[in-house]
Design a protein around this motif. Sequence first.
Motif, mmCIF file in Angstrom:
data_model
loop_
_atom_site.group_PDB
_atom_site.id
_atom_site.type_symbol
_atom_site.label_atom_id
_atom_site.label_comp_id
_atom_site.label_asym_id
_atom_site.label_seq_id
_atom_site.Cartn_x
_atom_site.Cartn_y
_atom_site.Cartn_z
ATOM 1 N N SER A 167 0.846 -1.189 0.000
ATOM 2 C CA SER A 167 0.000 0.000 0.000
ATOM 3 C C SER A 167 0.886 1.246 0.000
ATOM 4 C CB SER A 167 -0.884 -0.015 1.258
ATOM 5 O OG SER A 167 -1.894 0.955 1.153
ATOM 6 N N ASP A 168 0.495 2.235 -0.763
ATOM 7 C CA ASP A 168 1.223 3.518 -0.772
ATOM 8 C C ASP A 168 0.330 4.525 -1.485
ATOM 9 O OD1 ASP A 168 4.461 4.543 -0.624
ATOM 10 O OD2 ASP A 168 3.098 5.707 -1.874
ATOM 11 N N PRO A 169 0.254 5.759 -0.967
ATOM 12 C CA PRO A 169 -0.627 6.730 -1.624
ATOM 13 C C PRO A 169 -0.137 7.215 -2.987
ATOM 14 C CG PRO A 169 0.443 7.706 0.300
ATOM 15 C CD PRO A 169 0.805 6.252 0.299
ATOM 16 N N LYS A 170 1.160 7.155 -3.250
ATOM 17 C CA LYS A 170 1.683 7.741 -4.493
ATOM 18 C C LYS A 170 2.605 6.825 -5.290
ATOM 19 C CE LYS A 170 -0.047 11.896 -4.049
ATOM 20 N NZ LYS A 170 -1.174 12.265 -4.897
ATOM 21 N N GLU B 222 -2.686 -2.310 -3.083
ATOM 22 C CA GLU B 222 -3.962 -1.757 -2.612
ATOM 23 C C GLU B 222 -3.692 -0.389 -1.991
ATOM 24 O OE1 GLU B 222 -7.436 -2.611 -2.553
ATOM 25 O OE2 GLU B 222 -7.191 -0.530 -1.849
ATOM 26 N N VAL B 223 -4.272 0.630 -2.608
ATOM 27 C CA VAL B 223 -3.977 1.978 -2.131
ATOM 28 C C VAL B 223 -4.610 2.252 -0.762
ATOM 29 C CG1 VAL B 223 -5.861 3.237 -3.275
ATOM 30 C CG2 VAL B 223 -3.651 4.345 -2.984
ATOM 31 N N ASP B 224 -5.769 1.617 -0.495
ATOM 32 C CA ASP B 224 -6.498 1.879 0.756
ATOM 33 C C ASP B 224 -5.960 0.976 1.878
ATOM 34 O OD1 ASP B 224 -8.230 2.065 2.846
ATOM 35 O OD2 ASP B 224 -10.061 1.724 1.679
ATOM 36 N N VAL C 143 -5.333 -4.393 4.900
ATOM 37 C CA VAL C 143 -5.038 -5.160 6.127
ATOM 38 C C VAL C 143 -6.024 -6.294 6.424
ATOM 39 C CG1 VAL C 143 -3.873 -3.198 7.224
ATOM 40 C CG2 VAL C 143 -6.330 -3.573 7.632
ATOM 41 N N GLN C 144 -7.048 -6.439 5.602
ATOM 42 C CA GLN C 144 -8.046 -7.486 5.887
ATOM 43 C C GLN C 144 -7.369 -8.853 5.986
ATOM 44 O OE1 GLN C 144 -11.345 -6.858 6.495
ATOM 45 N NE2 GLN C 144 -10.791 -4.687 6.255
ATOM 46 N N TRP D 192 4.756 8.231 5.725
ATOM 47 C CA TRP D 192 3.629 9.063 5.297
ATOM 48 C C TRP D 192 2.851 9.526 6.528
ATOM 49 C CZ3 TRP D 192 3.040 10.927 0.538
ATOM 50 C CH2 TRP D 192 3.605 10.238 -0.545
ATOM 51 N N GLU D 193 2.553 10.817 6.560
ATOM 52 C CA GLU D 193 1.839 11.425 7.685
ATOM 53 C C GLU D 193 0.512 10.706 7.952
ATOM 54 O OE1 GLU D 193 3.516 13.621 9.417
ATOM 55 O OE2 GLU D 193 1.819 13.745 10.820
ATOM 56 N N ASP D 194 -0.170 10.303 6.885
ATOM 57 C CA ASP D 194 -1.484 9.657 7.035
ATOM 58 C C ASP D 194 -1.405 8.391 7.876
ATOM 59 O OD1 ASP D 194 -2.578 11.573 5.549
ATOM 60 O OD2 ASP D 194 -3.008 10.346 3.766
ATOM 61 N N TYR D 195 -0.288 7.720 7.862
ATOM 62 C CA TYR D 195 -0.186 6.449 8.603
ATOM 63 C C TYR D 195 -0.253 6.653 10.110
ATOM 64 C CZ TYR D 195 1.180 4.370 4.127
ATOM 65 O OH TYR D 195 1.215 3.946 2.817
#
Length: 462
Positions: A369-372, A391-393, A398-399, A410-413
């Motif tokens: 996963s990675d936003p960019k 998977e970007v989301d 993580v399912q 990444w700040e979002d994490y």
Amino acid sequence: MSNQTFKKRIGCIGAGYVGGPTMAMIAAQCPDYKVTVVDINEKRIAAWLTDDLPIYEPGLLDVVKKARERNLFFSTDVNGAIREAEILFVSVNTPTKTFGEGAGKAADLQYWEETARNIVRVSTSDKIIVEKSTLPVRTADAMARILNANEKGIHFEVASNPEFLAEGSAMEDLLHPDRVLIGTRETEKGLRARQEIAAIYAHWVDPSRIITSNVWSAELSKLVANAFLAQRISSINSISALCEMTEADVGEVANAIGKDRRIGGKFLNASIGYGGSCFKKDILNLVYICENYGLHEVARYWESVVNMNEYQMRRFVLNMVRSMFSTVSRKKIVLLGFAFKANTGDTRESPAIYVARKLLDEHAELIISDPKALDNARAALAGSERPIAFEVDPYRAVQGAHAIAVLTEWEDYRRLDYQKIFDAMTKPAFVFDGRNILDHKRLFEIGFNVFPIGKPGLSHFK
Ligand code: NAD
Ligand code: UGA
């Protein structure tokens, strides 16, 4: 403005991570100069002409839009741009040589030399040639010889103006540089070139930050700056290994030593290791140069910075495998982040590539996963014999996963709902924080087994 009314015509060969942003900044700040950026990569140039730029860099699109088609032009007409430019920047890639003498260490200068020969072939007037690419010391000298061996009576003055921007903060770094370094000869023509290059930056950079040197010092300073930055990371990473054994916290140690103004607090974040296209390449280049001069101890000293980085990545994967009961075979592992640092889509030399390959060797099932950086991640891992999901989301990624490894800061994490993530994962659930950006105590309380860098792990197994 017509061509004649521009005060100067600047060209740049190479529209990559350096050529694109630097020229966009110069064009935006110098409306009186015409700036033409050329590249042989048609796809790249086509993308520079859209709002979907070929590289992701915060703030870049705004700067490009300010100048594009006003005084900033992108084109594949390399020869046209060479012919027109009075000042020609060269910003082509300089990878490490993969063959022959110096393979694995020395810079592969074939692109630079090819460019120099092409400049000679198509030029019809004198030019200042500016090395923007990072090159070994004395390359400018070699280039000047190739360029000035022409029989057309054209003079090429070669200068070095290395670029110090970091990806992810490139526009800020270009707008407020710590310094702009211009290396030229001390001859009349050299000093005139120095003035002309300084005049570009003087449009927005305080004169006290525009520093000059001889050409070799400028070339060497670029390699040394990267070597020192990487050395700090390797130094703190070496201490992180000791901290993990001794219950010290590397963050606390970094904070304590960083308060000493002689040491300073920057570049002391322990991590899975540094990545990016330049640190390793530039240090190995320095190592090669030292070896060439018979300075074997100096070469070994700098080589150890690269070795420590590789040790850190190796250690991280080993720790993952050991912590998960010595096998990750068929376990689902989510890599949170694949870019070599936050705020970029660049994955060149990303530690995530090493971690992913090693985990695949251990037969783990990877979800990346990675936003960019997912397109680059796909390309970096192409040809893998084991299936990889992208998977970007993060919540979807993580399912049913057994473990999460945070590989990019990444700040979002930091802000993800880790209770929700824990609930969706297979138990026991593991977090390996390769960037030390998460709240480890809180994760442990939720139920995760948590393994940061440079502090003992928090495990529910006794
Ligand atoms: P890059 O690969 O992103 O860009 C280089 C571009 O040059 C490519 O688009 C390529 O197609 C083009 N090119 C190669 N040969 C050419 C030719 N003969 N004619 C026209 N175009 C040609 O590389 P980059 O990251 O921009 O790095 C360029 C240089 O700058 C390297 O020497 C690097 O060490 C240095 N540098 C990079 C950074 C960074 O953050 N990436 C920072 C400072 C310095
Ligand atoms: C680096 C230099 O910082 C720039 O000055 C230089 O111009 C550039 O290389 C280059 O020559 O290419 P960059 O690689 O883009 O810039 O990014 P950095 O911010 O330096 O980070 C490099 C790597 O070190 C990343 O993987 C980052 O995550 C890692 N890092 C950085 C750490 O692990 N810890 C830190 O404290 C800082």
